[in-house]
Design a protein around this motif. Sequence first.
Motif, short mmCIF file in Angstrom:
data_model
loop_
_atom_site.label_atom_id
_atom_site.label_comp_id
_atom_site.label_asym_id
_atom_site.label_seq_id
_atom_site.Cartn_x
_atom_site.Cartn_y
_atom_site.Cartn_z
N UNK A 1 0.81 -1.22 0.00
CA UNK A 1 0.00 0.00 0.00
C UNK A 1 0.84 1.27 0.00
N UNK A 2 2.16 1.13 0.20
CA UNK A 2 3.02 2.30 0.24
C UNK A 2 3.20 2.87 -1.17
N UNK A 3 3.35 4.19 -1.29
CA UNK A 3 3.54 4.78 -2.62
C UNK A 3 4.82 4.29 -3.29
N UNK A 4 4.72 3.92 -4.55
CA UNK A 4 5.90 3.46 -5.28
C UNK A 4 6.87 4.60 -5.57
N UNK A 5 6.36 5.82 -5.68
CA UNK A 5 7.26 6.92 -6.06
C UNK A 5 8.36 7.14 -5.03
N UNK A 6 8.11 6.82 -3.79
CA UNK A 6 9.13 6.98 -2.76
C UNK A 6 10.16 5.86 -2.86
N UNK A 7 9.66 4.64 -3.04
CA UNK A 7 10.55 3.48 -3.11
C UNK A 7 11.42 3.54 -4.35
N UNK A 8 10.86 4.03 -5.45
CA UNK A 8 11.58 4.02 -6.73
C UNK A 8 12.54 5.20 -6.92
N UNK A 9 12.51 6.16 -6.02
CA UNK A 9 13.34 7.36 -6.20
C UNK A 9 14.82 7.01 -6.16
N UNK A 10 15.53 7.38 -7.22
CA UNK A 10 16.99 7.18 -7.27
C UNK A 10 17.69 8.46 -7.73
N UNK A 11 17.12 9.59 -7.35
CA UNK A 11 17.68 10.88 -7.75
C UNK A 11 19.09 11.04 -7.18
N UNK A 12 20.01 11.48 -8.03
CA UNK A 12 21.41 11.66 -7.64
C UNK A 12 21.71 13.15 -7.48
N UNK A 13 21.98 13.56 -6.24
CA UNK A 13 22.25 14.96 -5.94
C UNK A 13 23.74 15.25 -5.78
N UNK A 14 24.58 14.27 -6.06
CA UNK A 14 25.99 14.39 -5.71
C UNK A 14 26.67 15.59 -6.39
N UNK A 15 26.22 15.98 -7.57
CA UNK A 15 26.85 17.10 -8.27
C UNK A 15 26.59 18.44 -7.58
N UNK A 16 25.59 18.48 -6.69
CA UNK A 16 25.25 19.74 -6.01
C UNK A 16 25.64 19.76 -4.54
N UNK A 17 26.09 18.64 -3.99
CA UNK A 17 26.30 18.58 -2.55
C UNK A 17 27.41 19.52 -2.07
N UNK A 18 28.32 19.90 -2.97
CA UNK A 18 29.37 20.85 -2.58
C UNK A 18 28.80 22.22 -2.21
N UNK A 19 27.55 22.47 -2.61
CA UNK A 19 26.91 23.75 -2.28
C UNK A 19 26.57 23.86 -0.80
N UNK A 20 26.46 22.74 -0.11
CA UNK A 20 26.01 22.74 1.28
C UNK A 20 27.18 23.03 2.20
N UNK A 21 27.17 24.21 2.78
CA UNK A 21 28.29 24.68 3.59
C UNK A 21 28.05 24.53 5.09
#
Length: 200
Positions: A121-141
């Motif tokens: 019953x859980x939403x698939x969109x959460x389970x299937x998320x594989x977004x890669x943020x690694x190119x932006x993580x240097x922005x977090x100071x």
Amino acid sequence: MTSRLLFLPGASGAAAFWQPLQQLLAAGKQSVCYGWPGFGANPPDPAVTGLDDLVQQVLADVVAPSVLVAQSMGGIIALKVALENPHAISHLVLTATSGGIDIEGLGAQDWREAFAAENPAYPRWFIDCKEDLSARLHELQMPVLLLWADADPISPVAVGEKLAGCLPHATLQVIAHAGHDLGRERADLLAPLIRKFLAP
């Protein structure tokens, strides 16, 4: 000014996950333990149809200075919130985070299909998320505390090491004899580490 503590669960979506740690950390502080709509016993919200809706839900509660404490897949929400409003987030605490970076080749067990089968019953969109943020993580100071377990097949220490290399001000702490749910099961160990991390 006293920080506001925002606790984000992982794929379980359960607010109860963080309550033991919240009780140890949040005395005298404003805090929120999120329960994701449509997960487990949480009623669905027609306005929540994807991960970015959860991001917006958390952003609505962010008041500077806020501290985000996130577990597993909740980590991708925390990272997206921090990227959207970095000046309001004073600190990030990520435990066993498996979202937000490409973990292929790091020895992580693929938990998604088994989890989906157990929780149809859980939403698939959460389970299937594989977004890669690694190119932006240097922005977090802001300072980031990475809390990892030494016996976690879902997000092994190599994942924490990769995140530590992507975030400019990250410290990795490995907890011995702990597993993926260390945020709930080892709250007694994590609380003093987080208090020290948040101390002025």
